[in-house]
Enzyme design. Structure first.
Site, PDB file in Angstrom:
ATOM      1  N   ILE A  11       1.043  -1.109  -0.138  1.00 12.97           N
ATOM      2  CA  ILE A  11      -0.249   0.019   0.158  1.00 12.97           C
ATOM      3  C   ILE A  11       0.935   1.162  -0.131  1.00 12.97           C
ATOM      4  O   ILE A  11       2.043   1.112   0.771  1.00 12.97           O
ATOM      5  CB  ILE A  11      -1.114  -0.045   1.126  1.00 12.97           C
ATOM      6  N   SER A  12       0.737   2.088  -0.827  1.00 14.40           N
ATOM      7  CA  SER A  12       1.619   3.182  -1.042  1.00 14.40           C
ATOM      8  C   SER A  12       1.565   4.070  -0.061  1.00 14.40           C
ATOM      9  O   SER A  12       0.771   4.326   0.644  1.00 14.40           O
ATOM     10  CB  SER A  12       1.370   4.013  -2.524  1.00 14.40           C
ATOM     11  N   LYS A  13       2.708   5.062   0.070  1.00 14.82           N
ATOM     12  CA  LYS A  13       2.812   5.901   1.260  1.00 14.82           C
ATOM     13  C   LYS A  13       1.639   7.050   0.983  1.00 14.82           C
ATOM     14  O   LYS A  13       1.278   7.272  -0.038  1.00 14.82           O
ATOM     15  CB  LYS A  13       4.087   6.685   1.032  1.00 14.82           C
TER      16      LYS A  13
END
Length: 200
Positions: free
Chosen positions: A41-43
């Site tokens: 899950i991206s920043k």
């Protein structure tokens, strides 16, 4: 990021619901987290930047809606949940069946009627619902697949991490379709999981 619709959406979607329980304490740190199968899950800051770029300088900034959106790479469903608050309709494609099912389970709690998850090869886009006002990809490839460009509406914007230069690595690019053709712009360097073909 100063895009008000994006900030409101991010304040509305509980990120901890999209990560494993053991990582819930880290859900609101500005860091990428594993979601299984080698994916992340991206920043939050990167997600916000990407969504803001979809709005930037377009009709969406005036209307407050991204219109019809195609997302490539559902992952755990977090960005799809955000998009569902920012768009009229969201089609989100995931090539890994376990992640497709995880996103479906995560998003069922939010009951977004304008969001549809599709299990399939994201490099092919999703022609049945084209054209799209916005296309956003959460994986980095060496090129922008032609089907995405073909499925982008006039006035639409595509956003994807792309390895434009082997020396520089991945950069975020935007491609705008106008009545006269395509306009590409390079933005900052990023690091995303690789874009793959096929399903698994």
């Amino acid at each position: 990021v100063r895009c008000e619709p994006v900030l409101v959406a991010m304040a509305s979607v509980p990120r901890h619901l999209f990560v494993d329980t053991a990582l819930a304490a880290q859900a609101y740190e500005d860091t990428a987290l594993p979601i299984g199968l080698g994916q992340t899950i991206s920043k939050p800051s990167v997600v916000a930047r990407m969504l803001a770029l979809l709005f930037d300088g377009r009709d969406a900034a005036r209307t407050g809606s991204l219109g019809r959106v195609l997302e490539i790479g559902s992952g755990c469903g977090y960005q799809a949940a955000l998009l569902s608050l920012l768009a009229q309709q969201v089609i989100s494609v995931e090539r890994l069946r376990p992640l497709h099912e995880k996103a479906r389970d995560n998003l069922a709690l939010l009951r977004r009627s304008n969001l549809r998850l599709v299990y399939g090869d994201g490099r092919l886009g999703h022609a049945p619902n084209a054209p799209y006002d916005a296309i956003v990809c959460a994986a980095g490839g060496d090129d922008v697949p032609q089907p995405w460009l073909d499925q982008l509406a006039i006035g639409g914007r595509l956003l994807a991490p792309t390895r434009a230069d082997p020396q520089k690595g991945q950069v975020l690019i935007t491609v705008d379709r106008t009545s006269d053709g395509l306009i590409r712009r390079d933005h900052e360097s990023v690091h995303f999981v690789p874009l793959r073909s096929g399903t698994a």
